[in-house]
Scaffold this active site. Structure first.
Site, mmCIF file in Angstrom:
data_model
loop_
_atom_site.group_PDB
_atom_site.id
_atom_site.type_symbol
_atom_site.label_atom_id
_atom_site.label_comp_id
_atom_site.label_asym_id
_atom_site.label_seq_id
_atom_site.Cartn_x
_atom_site.Cartn_y
_atom_site.Cartn_z
ATOM 1 N N GLY A 9 0.815 -1.212 0.000
ATOM 2 C CA GLY A 9 0.000 0.000 0.000
ATOM 3 C C GLY A 9 0.846 1.259 0.000
ATOM 4 O O GLY A 9 0.495 2.265 -0.618
ATOM 5 N N ASN A 10 2.006 1.187 0.666
ATOM 6 C CA ASN A 10 2.880 2.359 0.720
ATOM 7 C C ASN A 10 3.740 2.508 -0.524
ATOM 8 O O ASN A 10 4.388 3.538 -0.718
ATOM 9 C CB ASN A 10 3.763 2.301 1.971
ATOM 10 N N LYS A 122 -3.850 -4.817 12.304
ATOM 11 C CA LYS A 122 -3.629 -4.344 10.938
ATOM 12 C C LYS A 122 -3.906 -2.851 10.835
ATOM 13 O O LYS A 122 -5.037 -2.397 11.041
ATOM 14 C CB LYS A 122 -4.555 -5.094 9.974
ATOM 15 N N LYS A 206 -2.168 -8.448 3.102
ATOM 16 C CA LYS A 206 -1.953 -8.670 1.679
ATOM 17 C C LYS A 206 -0.801 -9.626 1.409
ATOM 18 O O LYS A 206 -0.851 -10.433 0.467
ATOM 19 C CB LYS A 206 -1.740 -7.314 1.004
ATOM 20 N N LYS A 264 5.381 -9.650 6.092
ATOM 21 C CA LYS A 264 6.141 -9.890 4.863
ATOM 22 C C LYS A 264 7.161 -11.001 5.063
ATOM 23 O O LYS A 264 7.298 -11.900 4.228
ATOM 24 C CB LYS A 264 6.834 -8.602 4.421
#
Length: 313
Positions: A9-10, A122, A206, A264
């Site tokens: 998103g970033n 989140k 995600k 991640k």
């Protein structure tokens, strides 16, 4: 090779930027150029993307305008997936005019009893200073947590169990279609006793969803692109060091932030260990070099690599 590319998103909306349609499109134009370069290298790609800033903004807008109660997060997640996927598809099509594209809303099954529902982690929406965040939390019943030197709203993030449209995505990929899917981690759904599905109030991570998708598609690589060049030990301190090639055994016991790099790293380890194929994390602009093994952090199932190789990247 087939690569599942997860855009953070970033990477689509840079930290500190106002959440405007103009800024979002400008960043997607930049991301599309990178994705087109990967295709130009001969790779097949499936694109996933984050939606933390966007879904939080939609939630704020819904709360400000609704007369009969706000829309639940699963519906807002679907909205954001459509919004972001539309722009990604359009900008990619502008660069790769001979290719076929499909943006697919993706349902992702979760466990209704997942402990994450009781422990939101989140981050979504804008960043605030601590005083503003605490005021809004009190007014709106939010849970909040630090995000770097700022604060953000946090919501439940249950683990993804199954990508419901995986067979459709695979069908399209086999026919040369570049698929944009699992936006924002997908729309979280649970199965009722009769087998029917319904959405739940949550946002799926995600990267964990992308790892699951990559496994279901039997992808050759999972590539997670963000706004930092690698995974770091002691990030944010004078002792910070980039990790270059790692295995799950070597990285065990190291802590990474639950709301950002932690998922991640977990997603990369899950994919590498389950498939024996590499996963990688790094900066959006370095995507081609990451796939070649020259940048970013690679995660491998083999134990025959060193934890830190300062001479690479």
């Amino acid at each position: 090779m087939l690569i599942v590319v997860a855009l953070g998103g970033n990477a689509l909306l840079r930290r500190g930027e106002p959440m405007t349609a103009k800024n979002q499109r400008a960043n997607i134009v930049r991301a599309a150029a990178v994705l087109a370069d990967l295709v130009g290298e001969g790779h097949s790609i499936v694109i996933t993307h984050g939606n933390g800033p966007q879904v939080g903004l939609l939630a704020l807008q819904a709360a400000a305008t609704s007369d009969g109660g706000t829309f639940p997060l699963d519906v807002l997640g679907a909205e954001s997936a459509g919004m972001i996927g539309y722009v990604i598809e359009q900008e990619l099509n502008n660069l790769l005019k001979q290719r076929l594209f499909a943006t697919l809303l993706t349902q992702v099954k979760v466990d209704p009893h997942d402990p994450a529902f009781a422990h939101p982690t989140k981050p979504i929406g804008p960043v605030y200073d601590e005083a503003t965040a605490r005021r809004l939390a009190g007014e709106r019943g939010w849970q909040i947590a630090p995000d770097g030197d700022k604060w953000r709203r946090v919501v439940p993030s249950p683990r993804p169990l199954e990508i419901m449209e995986a067979s459709v995505i695979s069908f399209l990929v086999e026919r040369g279609v570049i698929v944009i899917c699992t936006g924002g981690g997908g729309v979280p759904v649970i199965a009722r006793d009769d087998g029917s599905l319904c959405g739940v109030e949550a946002v799926i991570d995600k990267d964990l969803a992308s790892s699951l998708l990559a496994r279901q598609l039997k992808a050759d690589m999972l590539l997670m692109l963000t706004d930092v060049d690698a995974v770091y030990v002691d990030y944010g301190t004078a002792a910070a060091r980039p990790l270059r090639r790692v295995t799950s055994t070597e990285i065990s016991g190291r802590d990474f932030p639950a709301g950002s790099m932690g998922p991640k790293v977990g997603a990369a380890i899950e994919f590498a260990e389950a498939t024996g194929k590499p996963a990688a994390i790094g900066r959006l602009d370095d995507a081609v070099e990451i796939v070649r093994g020259d940048r970013g952090t690679w995660f491998e199932a083999s134990a025959a690599v060193s934890l830190i190789d300062s001479g690479r990247g």
